[in-house]
Motif scaffolding. Structure first.
Motif, short mmCIF file in Angstrom:
data_model
loop_
_atom_site.label_atom_id
_atom_site.label_comp_id
_atom_site.label_asym_id
_atom_site.label_seq_id
_atom_site.Cartn_x
_atom_site.Cartn_y
_atom_site.Cartn_z
N UNK A 17 1.04 -1.37 -0.07
CA UNK A 17 -0.03 -0.02 -0.01
C UNK A 17 0.81 1.36 -0.13
N UNK A 18 2.04 1.15 0.86
CA UNK A 18 2.98 2.47 0.79
C UNK A 18 3.27 2.66 -0.65
N UNK A 77 -6.22 -2.30 -0.76
CA UNK A 77 -4.98 -2.68 -0.93
C UNK A 77 -4.13 -3.65 0.05
N UNK A 78 -4.29 -3.11 1.24
CA UNK A 78 -3.60 -4.12 2.38
C UNK A 78 -4.30 -5.24 2.45
N UNK A 79 -5.67 -5.24 2.57
CA UNK A 79 -6.42 -6.51 2.99
C UNK A 79 -6.38 -7.58 1.52
N UNK A 139 10.55 2.53 -3.19
CA UNK A 139 9.55 1.78 -2.16
C UNK A 139 8.85 0.67 -2.94
N UNK A 140 8.99 0.44 -4.26
CA UNK A 140 8.45 -0.46 -4.98
C UNK A 140 9.58 -1.69 -4.61
N UNK A 141 11.00 -1.62 -4.52
CA UNK A 141 11.89 -2.41 -4.15
C UNK A 141 11.52 -2.86 -2.79
N UNK A 142 11.16 -1.94 -1.98
CA UNK A 142 11.05 -2.34 -0.41
C UNK A 142 9.69 -3.22 -0.50
N UNK A 143 8.66 -2.76 -1.10
CA UNK A 143 7.57 -3.68 -1.05
C UNK A 143 7.85 -5.21 -1.58
N UNK A 144 8.73 -5.19 -2.58
CA UNK A 144 9.16 -6.64 -3.05
C UNK A 144 9.75 -7.30 -1.85
N UNK A 145 10.69 -6.56 -1.33
CA UNK A 145 11.50 -7.39 -0.02
C UNK A 145 10.31 -7.61 0.99
#
Length: 439
Positions: A117-118, A126-128, A272-278
């Motif tokens: 979501x971030x 999006x979170x759920x 932040x996309x990379x952080x979401x992937x991690x």
């Protein structure tokens, strides 16, 4: 069923896959969310709590590795409790672990969803939605079987370790020593509060014992996988915790995605996309390990009479416990639904799950003291771990209510089963002499 010591090939997990399972189970979602929660509780002094939990991991992991290598069985800690203390203790610890997986899975999936979501927006939906997708993927992976699940975990572990090292390494030039002062803004007692939260981050050393029989050579590979995982997990946790405090400063307590903030400092906002992937990789890794362990445990409990017999299929090494997996997965979806409807945060879920795992640790370590031979390294580790686990029990406070409720339900089930069968519950099985060839 009596378990025996064995180092003969019994399963299909390799040393690398087993290490990856450990890393996924212990590193998991704690690294993407707990540094911020701990910083909020104790400020920079939360680093003391992180260091203490890393130190505790050494004897705790060694204890469960010794038990798993000596008694490889899908029941894990439940089996050790049965061997040491009898059927009732086995049921209690088995139920505490099994029913800790649903709230833990819900919290883990929501942590991963928050990172997505971030990065992309979308709010609660999006979170759920991400949480539901994560649960579905992990359920599907474990339905196929542990061989596929183990290779899946190995790939996840390699990717997530790389991403963590890159994010920390690129953010450290932004570190400021001033962010470490005042070191204990909420007093030193707050370190205890932070430590009770961080139990979530270090739960997992007991989880892989349920998969011990799935190793090709449990007597050799399980201790090696444990040692490798302890070193790797401890290093990564300390690096991320230090970077969160030193780079983000007071802002560490104000973000739900500290890893994303670290990456943004080092690589720019687009990271932040990379952080979401991690975050997704970490979440998948943790959930995959716990779904696998919980499913095996449920089958073992069904085999031993602590659960309905319908769940017993899959307790043998190499079999897929699909019925137990389906039951645990269904409860996890139900827990997520309750959280969504009630609007609860992840904090209570983390504390309830941590309270359950501390209870499992306490029984498991006590069983190790009784089962492992005197003057063996494993028993020495258990004696050291016992005192630390006792302190964690005291710090868990009101969140022990959930494992106490589960304990009552387990004992009630055993009582009803005994009345239905009109047979007494067996006592602890006779322990076999220690085989020095497996030391």
């Amino acid at each position: 069923m009596t378990t025996t010591e064995s180092s003969a090939p019994t399963g299909r997990l390799t040393l690398g896959q087993g290490t990856a399972m450990y890393v996924g189970a212990v590193l998991g979602t704690g690294v993407i969310a707990l540094p911020a929660l701990a910083a909020e509780a104790a400020g920079p002094a939360s680093l003391v709590a992180w260091l203490a939990l890393v130190a505790l991991s050494v004897p705790l992991a060694a204890t469960f590795a010794a038990l798993g290598a000596r008694h490889p069985d899908a029941g894990g800690v439940s089996t050790y409790a049965r061997l040491a203390f009898g059927e009732r203790a086995a049921a209690v610890v088995g139920w505490c672990f099994y029913f800790a997986v649903p709230p833990g899975a819900a919290a883990a999936a929501l942590f991963g969803g928050a990172y997505v979501e971030a990065a992309v927006g979308g709010g609660t939906a999006a979170v759920l939605g991400t949480a539901v997708a994560l649960m579905a993927v992990v359920t599907a992976a474990n339905t196929v079987g542990l061989h596929v699940s183990g290779r899946f975990q190995l790939g996840l572990a390699a990717l997530l370790v790389t991403l963590l090292l890159v994010s920390v390494g690129l953010s450290l030039p932004e570190a400021r020593w001033d962010n470490l002062t005042p070191f204990a803004p909420h007093g030193w007692a707050a370190v205890g509060s932070a430590a009770s939260l961080l139990v979530w981050s270090f739960a997992g050393w007991e989880a892989i014992t349920h998969l011990a029989a799935e190793f090709r050579r449990p007597g050799r590979d399980l201790p090696r996988a444990t040692g490798s995982a302890v070193a790797l997990v401890g290093l990564l946790y300390l690096l991320v915790a230090f970077a969160t405090i030193a780079v983000l400063g007071t802002g560490a307590a104000d973000t739900e995605a500290p890893l994303g903030e670290l990456m943004a400092r080092g690589m720019g906002g687009g990271s932040r996309w990379l952080a979401a992937a991690a975050a997704l990789l970490l979440t998948l890794g943790a959930m995959n390990a716990y779904y696998a362990a919980g499913a095996k445990l449920g089958a073992a409990l069904g085999r031993d009479g602590a659960f309905p017999k319908v769940l017993a299929r899959g307790s043998v090494a190499g079999e897929v416990p699909r019925r137990s997996l389906l039951a645990n997965s269904t409860m996890s979806f139900l827990a997520l639904g309750i959280v969504a409807v009630a609007g609860l945060g992840t904090g209570p879920l983390v504390q309830l799950t941590a309270g359950s795992f501390v209870t499992v640790y306490a029984v498991g370590v006590a069983a190790a003291i009784r089962l492992l031979p005197r003057r063996s390294p494993g028993r020495t580790a258990a004696l050291i771990a016992f005192g630390a686990v006792a302190v964690l029990l005291l710090m868990s406070g009101p969140y022990l209510i959930w494992p106490l409720m589960v304990t009552g339900a387990a004992l009630a089930y055993l009582s009803l089963r005994r009345r239905a069968t009109a047979t007494p519950l067996p006592g602890p099985p006779e322990r076999r002499p220690y085989d020095r060839s497996h030391r």
